[in-house]
Design an enzyme around this catalytic site. Structure first.
Site: not given
Ligand SMILES: [Zn+2]
Length: 481
Positions: A22, A25, A128, A131, A145, A148, A300, A303
C-alpha cells in the site's frame, strides 16, 4: 594519502508479505531511497537493504484464504514488493527474504547467542478453536473471534520459549536517553522512554509449538517449536549483511539507520536492542520512526472503507517522481499525513508542472531563442547542502528548494528578458547563464528526492548547449472525473 570512505548501512522494515503493498510501504521505500542516494552523493559507501517478512500466523491465514499453496503465495507477494521498488526507482543493494536459507541459519545463530536469557515456559493467550489460532486482545472483538463473530475466544496455555527482557531494561533506557541508540523524532523517543520507565518489561514469548503453527524458522535444538515471527524477522537486519560469520558483517554492522513505521516502534526500540544486547552484538546507531498516511480528513485509509489508494494507480498516471515528491514533501516527516487524489493532482499541477517544469522549460527556450542554445558551462557544481536530511527532514528540505524555485521564477518575471533581449543581448546572456547555473545546482539537490527529474534537467543543460530532446519534465495531466 588515501581518503577513507564512510560506510552507511540503512534498512527499511521488512513488510509482511500477506498482501500487496500500500501507499505506506511506498513512502518508507522512498524515504529510505532518498537517504541512500543522498549519502552516495556525499561520497559514502552505502549499503541499502529492503526485504519481506514471510513467516507467521497471519501469512499462513492469508494464503489459506487465497486458496494458494504457501510458498507460491509468498513468492507472489514478495515479488509485488520487488516490483514496487522498481517502479518507484528505489535503488536498493539487497532484498532479504526471511524464507532464504541463509537468513534462517542466521536467525538460528542469533537464537543460540541469546540462549543464556532463553527459557521454556507457558504462554497463555486467546484461542479460537475453529481457526486453530491465537489472537491478541486487540484483535478480539469483545472477546469474540474476529473471523467467527459467534465464537468466544478461550484462554489457552501452550508451551513456549521466552526471552528475558528485564535484565536489560535500565541499560536500554540509558542508551536511548543518551542517543547512543538514537530514536527520532523526539515524540517517538519520549513515547518509548515513558513506556520503559513506567513498565517492568515482561519476558517475551519467542516460539510456538509446531503443532500450532509450523510455518516458521525451527528453534535450534528443538524440532517441536518454530520461532515467533518477530524474532525471525528482526534478525534480517544482521543476517542480510552476513551474520554470524561472513566477513561483510564486520564491515557493515552496526546499521547506521533503521526506518520503520510508528506501529512497530516498540519492536525496534525495545525487543530488537534487547535481543542484540543478549547476543553480545553492537546496537544499531539510529531508528527513524515515521507516521501513517491517512485519507483526507484524517480518516484511516483501508480497503474495507473503500478509500484506499494504491501506489500503482498514481504511478501509472503521474510517474514515480511525482509520487516521490508528494510523499516526501506533504506527508510530514514527524507525524501522520493525508493523501487524496484531488489534492495530489492540485500539487502536481502547481508545484511540478507550473513551477519547476515551467521554469526549466522557459529558461531552456529563451537560451535557444536568444543565445543559439549556448551557455557558459558552470565552473563548479557543489554537493547538495541538505543538512536537515540527517533528521529525516524531507519536507523541510523540499520546501526550501521550492522557495528557491519561486525566487528564480520571480526574478525572471521581473527582469523581462524577452524585452531586454531586444536592446542588450550581452546582459540577457549573462542573466540566462546565471539562471541555468542556479537550476543545475538545484537539480543536484533534487537528485536524492527525484532522480529521474534531476537526470533530465542535467541532460537539458549539459556541455554548454541546451538539449530539449527529452521533452517536458512534467506533462500537464487532465483531472480524472
Ligand atoms: Zn475463529
Amino acid at each position: 594519502m588515501t581518503s577513507q570512505k564512510n560506510k552507511y548501512y540503512l534498512t527499511t522494515s521488512i513488510p509482511y508479505a500477506n498482501a500487496k503493498p500500500h501507499l505506506g510501504h511506498a513512502m518508507e521505500f522512498i524515504q529510505a531511497d532518498t537517504l541512500a542516494r543522498w549519502h552516495r552523493q556525499l561520497g559514502d559507501e552505502v549499503y541499502f537493504q529492503i526485504g519481506t517478512d514471510e513467516h507467521g500466523q497471519k501469512l499462513f491465514e492469508a494464503a489459506e484464504k487465497a486458496g494458494a499453496e504457501l510458498l507460491s503465495f509468498v513468492n507472489e507477494m514478495s515479488e509485488s514488493f520487488v516490483q514496487l521498488a522498481r517502479d518507484l526507482n528505489v535503488d536498493y543493494d539487497a532484498f532479504v527474504r526471511t524464507t532464504d536459507e541463509h537468513h534462517k541459519k542466521g536467525a538460528q545463530a542469533l537464537w543460540r547467542a541469546c540462549e543464556k536469557d532463553i527459557y521454556k515456559g507457558t504462554y497463555t493467550g486467546l484461542y479460537c478453536v475453529a481457526c486453530e489460532l491465537f489472537y491478541t486482545s486487540k484483535d478480539a472483538v469483545e472477546g469474540m473471534c474476529p473471523v467467527h463473530p459467534n465464537r468466544a475466544l478461550e484462554e489457552l496455555a501452550i508451551e513456549s520459549y521466552f526471552l528475558k527482557l528485564s535484565p536489560y531494561q535500565d541499560k536500554l533506557i540509558d542508551l536511548i536517553e543518551n542517543d547512543e541508540y538514537r530514536v527520532f523524532p523526539d515524540l517517538r523517543k519520549n513515547e518509548i522512554l515513558s513506556f520503559l520507565r513506567n513498565n517492568k518489561l515482561e519476558d517475551l514469548s519467542i516460539s510456538r509449538p509446531k503443532s500450532q503453527l509450523a510455518w516458521g524458522v525451527e528453534v535450534p535444538g528443538d524440532d517441536t517449536h518454530v520461532m515467533y515471527v518477530w524474532f525471525d524477522a528482526l534478525a534480517n537486519y544482521i543476517t542480510g549483511v552476513g551474520y554470524p560469520d561472513e566477513p561483510e558483517f564486520n564491515k557493515w554492522w552496526p546499521a547506521d539507520l533503521h526506518i520503520v513505521g510508528k506501529d512497530i516502534n516498540r519492536f525496534h526500540s525495545v525487543y530488537w536492542p534487547v535481543m542484540l544486547m543478549s547476543a553480545g552484538v553492537t546496537l544499531p546507531k539510529a531508528l527513524y520512526v515515521h507516521g501513517f498516511i491517512n485519507a483526507p480528513g484524517g480518516v484511516k485509509m483501508s480497503k474495507s472503507l473503500g478509500n484506499a489508494i494504491g501506489p500503482d494507480e498514481i504511478l501509472e498516471r503521474y510517474g514515480a517522481d511525482a509520487l516521490r515528491y508528494y510523499l516526501l514533501r506533504y506527508i510530514p516527516h514527524d507525524s501522520d499525513g493525508e493523501f487524496g487524489l484531488e489534492r495530489f493532482h492540485t500539487v502536481y499541477t502547481a508545484d511540478l508542472v507550473n513551477n519547476l517544469g515551467n521554469l526549466v522549460q522557459r529558461v531552456a527556450s529563451m537560451t535557444v531563442k536568444y543565445c543559439d542554445g549556448k551557455f557558459e558551462p558552470i565552473v563548479e557544481v557543489r554537493k547538495p547542502k541538505l543538512t536537515g536530511l540527517g533528521d529525516a527532514g524531507f519536507d523541510d528540505e523540499l520546501q526550501a528548494i521550492w522557495k528557491q524555485l519561486d525566487s528564480l521564477n520571480e526574478a525572471i518575471d521581473k527582469s523581462e528578458p524577452w524585452k531586454l533581449a531586444k536592446t542588450d543581448l550581452t546582459a540577457t546572456t549573462k542573466l540566462l547563464d546565471n539562471w541555468i547555473s542556479e537550476i543545475i545546482q538545484l537539480s543536484v539537490s533534487l537528485t536524492a528526492f527525484m532522480p529521474f527529474t534531476a537526470e533530465k534537467i542535467h541532460r537539458i543543460f549539459s556541455d554548454g548547449r541546451v538539449d530539449m530532446r527529452s521533452g517536458m519534465l512534467f506533462p500537464r495531466i487532465e483531472k480524472e472525473d
